[in-house]
Motif scaffolding. Structure first.
Motif, PDB file in Angstrom:
ATOM      1  N   SER A 400      -1.606  17.958 -47.778  1.00 51.86           N
ATOM      2  CA  SER A 400      -2.758  17.584 -46.949  1.00 51.86           C
ATOM      3  C   SER A 400      -3.615  16.505 -47.611  1.00 51.86           C
ATOM      4  CB  SER A 400      -3.602  18.816 -46.631  1.00 51.86           C
ATOM      5  OG  SER A 400      -4.057  19.369 -47.843  1.00 51.86           O
ATOM      6  N   ASN A 401      -3.425  16.281 -48.906  1.00 51.53           N
ATOM      7  CA  ASN A 401      -4.170  15.210 -49.592  1.00 51.53           C
ATOM      8  C   ASN A 401      -3.558  13.827 -49.374  1.00 51.53           C
ATOM      9  OD1 ASN A 401      -6.272  16.638 -50.843  1.00 51.53           O
ATOM     10  ND2 ASN A 401      -4.914  17.316 -52.497  1.00 51.53           N
ATOM     11  N   VAL A 402      -2.343  13.777 -48.830  1.00 57.18           N
ATOM     12  CA  VAL A 402      -1.683  12.477 -48.653  1.00 57.18           C
ATOM     13  C   VAL A 402      -2.253  11.852 -47.373  1.00 57.18           C
ATOM     14  CG1 VAL A 402       0.536  11.302 -48.380  1.00 57.18           C
ATOM     15  CG2 VAL A 402       0.381  13.358 -49.806  1.00 57.18           C
ATOM     16  N   PRO A 403      -2.884  10.667 -47.465  1.00 59.54           N
ATOM     17  CA  PRO A 403      -3.630  10.160 -46.316  1.00 59.54           C
ATOM     18  C   PRO A 403      -2.789   9.936 -45.064  1.00 59.54           C
ATOM     19  CG  PRO A 403      -3.555   8.547 -48.111  1.00 59.54           C
ATOM     20  CD  PRO A 403      -2.999   9.821 -48.650  1.00 59.54           C
ATOM     21  N   ASN A 404      -1.514   9.595 -45.230  1.00 60.83           N
ATOM     22  CA  ASN A 404      -0.709   9.379 -44.027  1.00 60.83           C
ATOM     23  C   ASN A 404       0.192  10.570 -43.718  1.00 60.83           C
ATOM     24  OD1 ASN A 404       0.913   8.792 -46.251  1.00 60.83           O
ATOM     25  ND2 ASN A 404       2.221   7.405 -45.095  1.00 60.83           N
ATOM     26  N   VAL A 405      -0.226  11.766 -44.159  1.00 64.46           N
ATOM     27  CA  VAL A 405       0.580  12.955 -43.828  1.00 64.46           C
ATOM     28  C   VAL A 405       0.626  13.075 -42.305  1.00 64.46           C
ATOM     29  CG1 VAL A 405      -1.282  14.713 -43.860  1.00 64.46           C
ATOM     30  CG2 VAL A 405       1.063  15.344 -44.523  1.00 64.46           C
ATOM     31  N   ALA A 406       1.796  13.446 -41.767  1.00 63.37           N
ATOM     32  CA  ALA A 406       1.959  13.523 -40.313  1.00 63.37           C
ATOM     33  C   ALA A 406       1.055  14.609 -39.745  1.00 63.37           C
ATOM     34  CB  ALA A 406       3.419  13.846 -39.993  1.00 63.37           C
ATOM     35  N   SER A 407       0.525  14.365 -38.569  1.00 63.59           N
ATOM     36  CA  SER A 407      -0.387  15.361 -37.984  1.00 63.59           C
ATOM     37  C   SER A 407       0.352  16.680 -37.734  1.00 63.59           C
ATOM     38  CB  SER A 407      -0.982  14.820 -36.690  1.00 63.59           C
ATOM     39  OG  SER A 407       0.075  14.416 -35.849  1.00 63.59           O
ATOM     40  N   ASP A 408       1.677  16.613 -37.518  1.00 63.51           N
ATOM     41  CA  ASP A 408       2.436  17.844 -37.243  1.00 63.51           C
ATOM     42  C   ASP A 408       3.244  18.308 -38.455  1.00 63.51           C
ATOM     43  OD1 ASP A 408       4.194  15.742 -37.231  1.00 63.51           O
ATOM     44  OD2 ASP A 408       5.272  16.347 -35.423  1.00 63.51           O
ATOM     45  N   TYR A 409       2.787  17.959 -39.660  1.00 58.52           N
ATOM     46  CA  TYR A 409       3.595  18.303 -40.844  1.00 58.52           C
ATOM     47  C   TYR A 409       3.740  19.810 -41.027  1.00 58.52           C
ATOM     48  CZ  TYR A 409      -0.200  19.830 -43.943  1.00 58.52           C
ATOM     49  OH  TYR A 409      -1.221  20.532 -44.519  1.00 58.52           O
ATOM     50  N   ALA A 410       2.765  20.590 -40.531  1.00 55.21           N
ATOM     51  CA  ALA A 410       2.821  22.040 -40.714  1.00 55.21           C
ATOM     52  C   ALA A 410       3.309  22.745 -39.454  1.00 55.21           C
ATOM     53  CB  ALA A 410       1.444  22.557 -41.103  1.00 55.21           C
ATOM     54  N   ASP A 411       3.834  21.974 -38.510  1.00 54.44           N
ATOM     55  CA  ASP A 411       4.314  22.547 -37.259  1.00 54.44           C
ATOM     56  C   ASP A 411       5.530  23.438 -37.533  1.00 54.44           C
ATOM     57  OD1 ASP A 411       4.211  21.387 -34.043  1.00 54.44           O
ATOM     58  OD2 ASP A 411       5.823  22.727 -34.715  1.00 54.44           O
ATOM     59  N   ALA A 412       5.477  24.642 -36.993  1.00 51.36           N
ATOM     60  CA  ALA A 412       6.549  25.609 -37.272  1.00 51.36           C
ATOM     61  C   ALA A 412       7.909  25.148 -36.769  1.00 51.36           C
ATOM     62  CB  ALA A 412       6.204  26.947 -36.625  1.00 51.36           C
ATOM     63  N   HIS A 413       7.937  24.302 -35.742  1.00 43.95           N
ATOM     64  CA  HIS A 413       9.227  23.950 -35.147  1.00 43.95           C
ATOM     65  C   HIS A 413       9.984  22.860 -35.881  1.00 43.95           C
ATOM     66  CE1 HIS A 413       6.776  25.682 -31.853  1.00 43.95           C
ATOM     67  NE2 HIS A 413       7.830  26.455 -31.860  1.00 43.95           N
ATOM     68  N   GLY A 414       9.346  22.221 -36.846  1.00 44.60           N
ATOM     69  CA  GLY A 414      10.007  21.114 -37.511  1.00 44.60           C
ATOM     70  C   GLY A 414      10.052  19.897 -36.608  1.00 44.60           C
ATOM     71  N   VAL A 415      10.825  18.909 -36.999  1.00 39.08           N
ATOM     72  CA  VAL A 415      10.886  17.662 -36.213  1.00 39.08           C
ATOM     73  C   VAL A 415      12.342  17.269 -35.989  1.00 39.08           C
ATOM     74  CG1 VAL A 415       8.646  16.768 -36.949  1.00 39.08           C
ATOM     75  CG2 VAL A 415      10.670  16.262 -38.335  1.00 39.08           C
ATOM     76  N   PRO A 416      12.651  16.640 -34.832  1.00 37.23           N
ATOM     77  CA  PRO A 416      14.035  16.198 -34.593  1.00 37.23           C
ATOM     78  C   PRO A 416      14.390  15.056 -35.548  1.00 37.23           C
ATOM     79  CG  PRO A 416      12.563  15.479 -32.811  1.00 37.23           C
ATOM     80  CD  PRO A 416      11.744  16.318 -33.729  1.00 37.23           C
TER      81      PRO A 416
END
Ligand code: OXD
Ligand code: MN
Length: 610
Positions: A400-416
């Protein structure tokens, strides 16, 4: 005598199987105290560590720690994967029988935490609710408070992650005992360190280190060795040493996700955290998901998904600066609660420094200590050029300290996942990027990933130190079944990811300059790959994959010598033919390699001879 149950009860640790495990290991390691920790304990634990002199302040909300000078890196020779099945022996996993290793480690750990506190760290290597959650729960026991501070940054730590497991016994048992660091014979024939993953029992036993790479069991042993084994045995997923990033096309609204493996010192963290080049910044935005681990699985609708199981970044400090990785610099700014390990430290100003942070080290030596804790000002003439920081010094900070962390980085479903890339450090032969659309050829490319040996003496000139999928140090089962499992998982996807091999490190043979500027400019190669996948460009077919045609690469705002670009986008057939011989010998080590992989090898070889 500690009343273990009393401690666990008051910490709300309800899972009886976890209690049994804690009781069992407390009986062996014999600590004076037991404490169950959660992420919310960080401020108190930091203060206790400061008071005890285990860490020191390094600016506002920043901390400095030092590990024992013979304990500063992962030790591959001392790392073992053990199971009860001799057929699990591979080329790289350093297999040993489980019974032998458990007896050995129990002996080494017996009574070894006397006088210390045993911290119980319940953690989850996944965002809560993830489809892979049942592989992600673990409980690390450690007798080292600095390890707790690092674990709190690198994993989600809370009893709630293990209290209500569907199968209460299905957590990874991860036991860490530091040992008497000054008497372990590190690197000698009497080395007493053992870092063992008993993979078929989901038990990790690490003895003899407090350095993160050997002591952060959630990350290194569970997140990679155990998870890759679990992924194989369950047939469900892949656990890989991969970065994961996202690209947002602000014009079309499309989002892409790319993951991939890079052997160490091939720029993986810098790539994962990069920003778009200024000239492309209006259109593209790069998002950070993770710099070191990805777990990959196929969803019911037939797409490959990925997620970063970690909660933080344990990054190499050397050469991290405003140019190479500005987002990493922001992620360790004052107030981030980052921890620096084995960098140089100024006892008077509380500043930290490492090679490459600034072009020159601080001019005023007053107060500066090197990574061993010795004053720089007292160095003799022979020591004058020694590094101030250890080459493997680290920073530890949360995602969360990384300024360009993705808004959905903690999303349970992951990303395609749209693409899987591999990239080594290769001074010739490997073009900037070559795309591979065939799954078996993509997996074959991952298995033949490597980087140039660091010392010429390590190998034949031009021959890589192969590091399949960048998993060589983390391989937990034999390479043949590993390749088969890869093919099985990826082929399950209806919409398949595209593969690619990238190389940012090609040099001019005459004067040695890098042909490609690297860093943020690397986005240009990835954008081309996404265009190729979308059918917006066609590229140029070669025996080793599809290369960008010169006019397909977006070079807006980039000055590059046309001759360098030509070399970056062509294939050196003679060098490739030589490479195929090396590859043949490399692959021949792996019994049971699927025929599809050999067929891919033969296809590429034949095309190179046409
Ligand atoms: C490593 C790490 O050692 O990620 O690979 O720390
Ligand atoms: Mn790593």
């Amino acid at each position: 005598m500690i009343d273990v149950d009393d401690v666990l009860e008051s910490a709300q640790l309800k899972n009886e199987k976890v209690r049994e495990y804690v009781r069992y290991w407390a009986g062996i390691t014999d600590p004076d105290n037991i404490e169950v920790v959660s992420g919310a304990d960080d401020a108190r634990l930091i203060q206790e560590s400061l008071d005890a002199g285990e860490i020191a302040p390094a600016g506002e909300g920043l901390y400095y720690s030092r590990s024992y000078y013979k304990d500063t890196a992962r030790s591959e020779e001392r790392t073992i994967v053990a199971t009860s099945n001799p057929a699990d022996k591979g080329v790289y996993n350093n297999w040993r029988p489980a019974a032998e290793m458990k007896a050995k480690l129990t002996g080494l750990m017996r009574g070894a935490s006397a006088g210390k506190t045993m911290y119980v760290i319940p953690y989850l290597m996944a965002p809560p609710g993830s489809p892979l959650e049942k592989y992600a729960a673990g409980v690390q026991l450690t007798d080292n408070r600095s390890v707790v501070l690092h674990m709190i940054r690198m994993a989600r730590v809370n009893v709630e992650h293990i209290n209500n497991l569907e199968d209460p016994g299905s957590f990874v048992r991860a036991v860490h005992v530091t040992g008497d660091l000054e008497n372990l014979g590190q690197g000698t024939p009497e080395d007493k360190r053992y870092f063992v993953t008993v993979a078929d029992e989901r038990t990790i036993l690490h003895f003899g280190s407090s350095y993160g790479g050997n002591a952060l069991l959630g990350k290194i042993a569970h997140g990679l060795r155990q998870s890759s084994y679990d992924g194989w045995r369950s047939g469900v997923f892949l656990g890989e040493q991969f970065m994961l990033l996202g690209i947002v096309d602000k014009q079309t609204g499309k989002r892409y996700h790319i993951c991939g493996g890079f052997p160490s010192a091939s720029g993986k963290t810098n790539l994962a955290m990069m920003l778009a080049p200024d000239a492309l910044g209006d259109r593209y935005y790069v998002e950070f998901y993770g710099d070191d681990i990805a777990w990959l699985w196929v969803t019911e609708d037939g797409r490959l998904y990925g997620m970063n199981p970690e909660f933080g970044v344990f990054g190499v400090a050397r050469d991290t600066n405003e140019t190479t990785n500005p987002t990493a610099m922001d992620s360790i700014a004052p107030g981030t609660r980052a921890i620096f390990t084995n960098v140089a430290y100024n006892v008077k100003t509380h500043e930290v420094w490492w090679e490459g942070r600034t072009p020159e080290p601080p001019a005023d030596l007053d107060g500066w200590l090197d990574w061993k804790g010795n004053p720089i000002a007292d160095r003799s003439a022979v020591e004058a050029d020694d590094p101030w920081a250890h080459p493997n010094s680290r920073f530890t900070t949360t995602l969360s300290n990384v300024p360009n962390v993705a808004s959905d980085y903690a999303d349970a479903h992951g990303v395609p996942i749209d693409a899987i890339i591999f990239g080594g450090r290769t001074r010739d032969r490997e073009p900037l990027i070559r795309a591979i659309t065939d799954v078996a050829e993509g997996v074959y490319d991952g298995l033949t990933l490597g980087a140039e040996a660091t010392f010429a003496a390590e190998g034949v000139d031009g021959q890589l130190r192969y590091d399949p999928m960048s998993m060589r140090p983390f391989m937990s089962y034999p390479e043949g079944p590993y390749a088969a499992h890869w093919l099985d998982v990826i082929n399950r996807a209806v919409e398949r990811p595209i593969f690619a091999h990238v190389n940012w490190f090609q040099r001019d043979p005459e004067d040695g300059h890098f042909l490609w500027p690297g860093y943020r400019e690397n986005l240009r190669a990835l954008l081309w790959l996404m265009q190729l996948k979308n059918g917006e460009v066609a590229g140029v077919e070669t025996p080793v994959g599809i290369l960008p045609a010169k006019d397909e690469l977006n070079l807006d705002g980039l000055q590059i010598d046309p001759a360098d670009l030509d070399t970056l986008l062509t294939i050196d057939t003679a060098r490739w033919q030589q490479e195929m011989g090396f590859r043949e010998r490399h692959l021949a080590q792996f019994p049971g390699l699927p025929e599809e992989i050999w067929a891919a090898h033969r296809r590429v070889s034949a095309a190179l001879h046409d």
